[in-house]
Design a protein around this motif. Structure first.
Motif, short mmCIF file in Angstrom:
data_model
loop_
_atom_site.label_atom_id
_atom_site.label_comp_id
_atom_site.label_asym_id
_atom_site.label_seq_id
_atom_site.Cartn_x
_atom_site.Cartn_y
_atom_site.Cartn_z
N SER A 186 15.21 -12.07 36.81
CA SER A 186 14.45 -13.23 36.98
C SER A 186 14.03 -13.30 38.70
O SER A 186 12.52 -13.61 38.73
N ALA A 187 14.76 -13.55 39.44
CA ALA A 187 14.68 -13.88 41.24
C ALA A 187 13.56 -13.04 41.40
O ALA A 187 13.14 -13.74 42.18
N GLY A 188 14.29 -11.63 41.09
CA GLY A 188 12.69 -10.65 42.42
C GLY A 188 11.69 -10.96 41.44
O GLY A 188 10.45 -10.83 41.85
N VAL A 189 11.62 -11.09 40.36
CA VAL A 189 10.01 -12.06 39.19
C VAL A 189 9.70 -12.46 40.24
O VAL A 189 7.48 -12.52 39.97
N TYR A 190 10.51 -13.50 40.59
CA TYR A 190 9.86 -14.70 40.92
C TYR A 190 9.20 -14.76 42.46
O TYR A 190 7.98 -15.26 42.63
N PHE A 216 7.01 -5.57 47.82
CA PHE A 216 7.95 -4.59 47.33
C PHE A 216 9.08 -4.91 47.12
O PHE A 216 9.58 -4.34 46.89
N VAL A 217 9.73 -5.78 48.12
CA VAL A 217 11.24 -5.68 48.62
C VAL A 217 12.02 -6.06 47.36
O VAL A 217 12.49 -5.90 46.26
N PHE A 218 10.92 -7.12 46.76
CA PHE A 218 11.28 -7.90 45.87
C PHE A 218 11.39 -7.30 43.95
O PHE A 218 11.18 -7.65 43.49
N VAL A 219 10.01 -6.70 43.93
CA VAL A 219 10.00 -5.51 43.20
C VAL A 219 10.42 -4.53 43.28
O VAL A 219 11.57 -4.33 41.98
#
Length: 520
Positions: free
Chosen positions: A122-126, A138-141
């Motif tokens: 979820s942190a990556g999605v937010y 790209f990093v968050f994905v």
């Protein structure tokens, strides 16, 4: 409003996940109750943050945070507008509901790392929703995808491991293409900052080609036809709660990135809208035809996920304020309604040991609450008034007709009819008609034993007996609450329509968003 609020949706879940992993590494480990409490508190807190950001952005503000206080173009910039704030709120609601459903199915007990992995995901999605930089996107994905690999394979089994290999292979390939696209954009323009890239693809052919590579990668992650087959091949076999979690997060980030990049970098360039329109119509039709041909509840619903991606893509292909507003509205209600349907499917699998339509039956009599959740959510996705799906599909149809895209308008209606056909098939097979055992046995036997099913029957969970309800309330309540949102967002659609229209206005005219990203 302080831009520091933007960091909380990313930092809080990561910190909570790290704490749970640290405590779990000790000999005593962590109790399921503690993991559930931490996950619920953090996700609920993100819902509050999202709601605060939504109110602020609807009022015209654009909160900005530049980590490390570096200048624009160098700093990691987080920006909230109406679109990102709205999706942040909805995805946080979905995460909270998924954690509750995982507790009900006890997946979070069988897989102790479920809650930490869900929080990291979820942190990556937010972060992906809030970032204003292609490389950081790209990093968050990737932050989002790493725990998804783990969750998908959790529980083992040959079929699940095979599905995880397919998922990992496809997404790693898409990530490689995505990173190559980011590198090409930087090579052509000298920046990956969305604010500085505004409109560049509409003016520079090389930048358009580089941006197209990014769009291609995001189309894979969004499961746009013909790049879709990985989704039904993987989501149908993983754990029920994992499927619910994935349904509202992974492909939706791909859709969000498609919309954001095309609106900002391509400035809605009309030269390429016909390609988006073709992809949208193909995705709608192929997805629903795949659903009609399936014979188990979850595979039907996962093919519908593909089809419904096409509706959102249609709004982007129209690229009018009305079309984009309808697409945003559709996306919000679809995340909630689809999650409710997948919760119904998961509850049936947990309680009855199968999702096969030929092995189910009589659930409307035995599980009336679950049947109600299914009926409301299914009719919402079909687009039956006065539910939320009707508002969204009416908006898409009206916007298509206004642009003289009559084939698109006809596709919305035709695909909705096919969606209704497959939903009726599931309703008749699983909920309405008699269960297989009832067809074989005398009807009087079901009324003769008031004690209900024995332990073996309850564990096997195949067919109905005389018992009115077999599932624990905890398995049905999350689905009922999400299904209720289809009624609320349909009957009282006004606030969401206002927010969706404001989000669409910010996509048609990105000047305010760009100014916030590039500002001092």
């Amino acid at each position: 409003m302080s831009g520091g609020l933007l960091a909380l949706p990313v930092v809080a879940p990561l910190a909570a996940a790290g704490l749970l992993v640290l405590l779990g590494s000790r000999r005593a480990g962590t109790s399921p109750f503690l993991r559930r409490a931490v996950g619920t508190v953090v996700s609920s807190g993100v819902v509050v943050v999202g709601a605060v950001l939504l109110v602020a952005t609807t009022d015209g503000r654009r909160p900005v945070l530049r980590l490390g206080d570096w200048p624009p173009g160098i700093a990691i910039t987080l920006v909230a507008d109406v679109l990102s704030a709205l999706l942040l709120t909805v995805t946080a609601v979905l995460v909270t509901a998924s954690l509750a459903f995982a507790a009900a199915t006890r997946e979070d007990e069988e897989t102790p790392f479920f809650v930490p992995a869900a929080l990291v995901l979820s942190a990556g999605v937010y972060g992906a929703l809030l970032t204003a930089d292609l490389f950081n996107l790209f990093v968050f994905v990737e932050v989002m995808l790493v725990p998804s690999y783990v969750l998908l394979a959790a529980g083992g089994g040959r079929q699940r491991l095979a599905a995880s290999r397919l998922y990992v292979t496809v997404n790693l390939l898409a990530s490689t293409v995505f990173l190559a696209g980011v590198g090409l954009v930087y090579g052509v323009t000298g920046t990956v900052d969305l604010g500085r890239l505004a409109g560049v693809a509409a003016e520079v052919p090389a930048a358009a080609a580089a941006g197209a590579v990014i769009l291609l990668a995001m189309a894979v992650k969004a499961a746009v036809v013909p790049l879709h087959s990985w989704l039904p091949g993987t989501y149908s076999v993983t754990g029920p709660a994992v499927t619910v979690l994935f349904s509202g997060l992974l492909t939706k980030v791909g859709l969000y990135a498609l919309v954001r990049v095309y609106a900002v970098v391509f400035d809605g360039d009309p030269r390429f809208l016909w390609l988006l329109l073709a992809a949208a119509l193909l995705t709608m039709v192929v997805g629903v035809l795949g659903a009609v041909g399936e014979k188990a509840v979850r595979p039907v619903l996962t093919f519908h996920m593909v089809s419904q991606v096409g509706y959102v893509l249609l709004g982007l292909a129209l690229f009018t304020q009305a079309g984009l507003a309808a697409a945003v509205f559709f996306l919000v209600q679809y995340v909630l309604a689809k999650a409710a349907l997948l919760m119904v499917a998961g509850a049936v699998e947990v309680g009855y040991g199968t999702g096969g339509l030929d092995r189910l039956g009589g659930l409307a009599r035995r599980e009336p609450a679950l049947a109600a959740a299914f009926a409301v959510s299914a009719l919402a996705l079909v687009g039956i008034p006065p539910l939320s799906g009707f508002v969204a599909k009416l908006g898409l149809t009206t916007a298509a007709v206004a642009e003289e895209q009559y084939l698109a308008a006809a596709a919305v209606v035709g695909v909705s009819l096919l969606t209704l056909t497959s939903m009726l098939k599931m309703w008749n097979a699983a909920f309405w008609q008699a269960a297989p055992e009832e067809d074989r046995d005398d009807q009087g036997r079901h009324d003769a034993d008031p004690r209900g099913p024995g332990p073996h029957e309850d564990a096997g969970g195949t067919a109905a007996t005389g018992v009115r309800t077999r599932l624990r309330p905890a398995l049905t309540v999350p689905a009922l609450l999400l299904a209720a949102s289809a009624v609320v967002l349909g009957v009282w659609a006004g606030p969401l329509l206002v927010a969706a229209d404001a989000a669409a206005a910010g996509l048609v005219d990105t000047a305010v968003y760009v100014a916030a990203v590039t500002g001092p």
